[in-house]
Design an enzyme around this catalytic site. Structure first.
Site, PDB file in Angstrom:
ATOM      1  N   LYS A 108     -15.576  -1.734   2.771  1.00  0.00           N
ATOM      2  CA  LYS A 108     -14.777  -2.672   1.150  1.00  0.00           C
ATOM      3  C   LYS A 108     -15.671  -2.535   0.810  1.00  0.00           C
ATOM      4  O   LYS A 108     -16.010  -3.640   1.060  1.00  0.00           O
ATOM      5  CB  LYS A 108     -13.725  -3.410   1.881  1.00  0.00           C
ATOM      6  CG  LYS A 108     -12.478  -2.758   2.819  1.00  0.00           C
ATOM      7  CD  LYS A 108     -11.202  -4.173   2.980  1.00  0.00           C
ATOM      8  CE  LYS A 108     -10.598  -3.342   4.010  1.00  0.00           C
ATOM      9  NZ  LYS A 108      -9.615  -4.554   4.341  1.00  0.00           N
ATOM     10  N   GLU A 157       1.052  -1.327   0.068  1.00  0.00           N
ATOM     11  CA  GLU A 157       0.251   0.195  -0.117  1.00  0.00           C
ATOM     12  C   GLU A 157       0.730   1.150  -0.049  1.00  0.00           C
ATOM     13  O   GLU A 157       0.452   2.547   0.256  1.00  0.00           O
ATOM     14  CB  GLU A 157      -1.092   0.107   0.671  1.00  0.00           C
ATOM     15  CG  GLU A 157      -2.019  -1.189   1.329  1.00  0.00           C
ATOM     16  CD  GLU A 157      -2.774  -1.008   2.244  1.00  0.00           C
ATOM     17  OE1 GLU A 157      -2.919  -0.130   3.316  1.00  0.00           O
ATOM     18  OE2 GLU A 157      -3.807  -2.106   2.417  1.00  0.00           O
TER      19      GLU A 157
END
Length: 399
Positions: free
Chosen positions: A326, A194
């Site tokens: 999500k 990330e």
């Protein structure tokens, strides 16, 4: 006007070089929406199930797409109901959650485009006037890096920022200062999935480094930056021994709760995600109670997987005060919205999140704004991360 005229699916690359699904939907009036499915490295066992991309795309053209053509894109619930009807399972393993989420989000974008509206306006209404603060990963370990910290993500949020642009640039500055500190300490500066730094250091040193960097940035800018964590405790949990296994320690649930509570107090943590393994609602309730005198958000990700039924169980158990959102965990925009609505009805905060395997799709910036999320968790650097952060800046210009 908003009737669907054409749908295209393709397999593209994500940020880890793995295949993922991209969907495009057009309407008879020239509206157009495109969306991509992200993917996670540390995934909850209750998440909706993905299918191999090429196989799922081929099946969708035969069994799904013909039933979506001529639907009204403005009827999001009807569109998503059709996805579930064709799928015929409880976990989207029939059509694949990667197919479902790409199509569902592309449909909403096509409807918004047809009506000449920004997606956040279309979904959130006329009175949206605030963007969420960016929550970013600056040091990464766990399932996102090799031989790095046990805790998966060391996070920052610029609570003192007054605009989206100021917040985004403040997080980037902290990321830069951390690199400088790592170099000064003779540590390697590789990055995780990330974009957070992934040095070969222990958790304690990571806390020290992030604390030093945020202090430096406050001295430079006057903007307060708070720390947070994604513990990803399910990745540490060993069911056979009943212990959370760290490199240099094995902790019982009681010890894990005490450890996290101590870190929360010592480092004034504003956010702690998945401090307990995903089956332990009672453990989540106990850590939530333990830090209840602070402003800390105890956030469930693997615990809830954006699933309203899982959240209902959490509410009954007083587990957490925050839900990570999500869309690909649950598969459709309608199901995502229902989970967010339930959370807000019971006083839970919500955090819209990327996945470790991402694309340059910026949809979550619109969803986070439209649905009133307090934070958008989307990294700090990297093309697939800044696509979302830069979109926050653009959205705020409309307010």
């Amino acid at each position: 006007m908003t009737e669907i005229s054409d749908i295209l699916l393709r397999t593209i690359l994500d940020s880890r070089g793995n295949p993922t699904v991209e969907a495009e939907i057009s309407t008879i009036s020239g509206g157009f929406g495109r969306a991509c499915a992200p993917s996670g490295a540390s995934t909850g066992i209750y998440e909706a199930k993905v299918r191999p991309c090429d196989e799922a795309v081929a099946d969708a053209y035969i069994n799904l797409i013909p039933k979506l053509i001529e639907l009204d894109s403005a009827d999001q619930r009807g569109f998503d109901d059709t996805l579930h009807e064709v799928d015929g399972t409880s976990d989207l393993s029939g059509i694949g959650a990667n197919i479902a989420v790409a199509l569902s989000l592309a449909n909403a974008k096509a409807a918004a485009s047809t009506l000449n509206m920004e997606l956040y306006q279309y979904l959130g209404g006329a009175f949206i006037s605030q963007t969420p603060l960016p929550l970013g990963n600056v040091i990464g370990g766990g399932a996102h890096a090799v031989d790095a910290t046990d805790i998966q993500e060391f996070l920052i949020v610029p609570t003192g920022a007054s605009t989206a642009a100021e917040a985004v640039f403040t997080n980037a500055l902290v990321h830069k200062r951390i690199k400088e500190i790592l170099i000064a300490r003779g540590k390697g500066c590789g990055k995780g999935d990330e974009g957070g730094w992934a040095p070969h250091i222990a958790d304690l040193e990571a806390f020290e480094i992030v604390n030093e960097a945020t202090t430096k940035v406050f001295d430079e800018t006057g903007i307060e930056v708070r720390m947070g964590l994604d513990v990803a405790a399910s990745e540490m949990w060993d069911a056979a021994s009943g212990r959370y296994v760290y490199k240099n320690a094995k902790r019982t649930t009681e010890e894990q709760i005490a450890y996290i509570a101590d870190l929360t107090e010592k480092y004034n943590l504003i956010y702690v995600e998945d401090p307990i393994q995903e089956e332990d609602f009672e453990g989540f309730a106990r850590i939530t109670e333990e830090v209840s005198g602070r402003d800390t958000l105890i956030c469930g990700d693997d615990l809830f997987v954006t699933n309203a039924s899982r959240l209902e169980e959490g509410i009954r158990n007083d587990a957490c005060n925050c839900v990570l959102i999500k869309p690909n965990q649950i598969g459709t925009l309608t199901d995502t919205f229902e989970t967010i609505s339930l959370a807000h009805d019971y006083g839970y905060e919500t955090v819209m999140s990327h996945r470790s395997g991402e694309t340059t799709d910026n949809t979550i910036a619109h969803l986070a704004t439209a649905f009133g999320c307090c934070f958008m968790k989307s990294g700090v650097v990297g093309g697939e991360r800044i696509a979302k952060l830069n979109e926050l800046i653009r959205i705020e210009e409309h307010f």
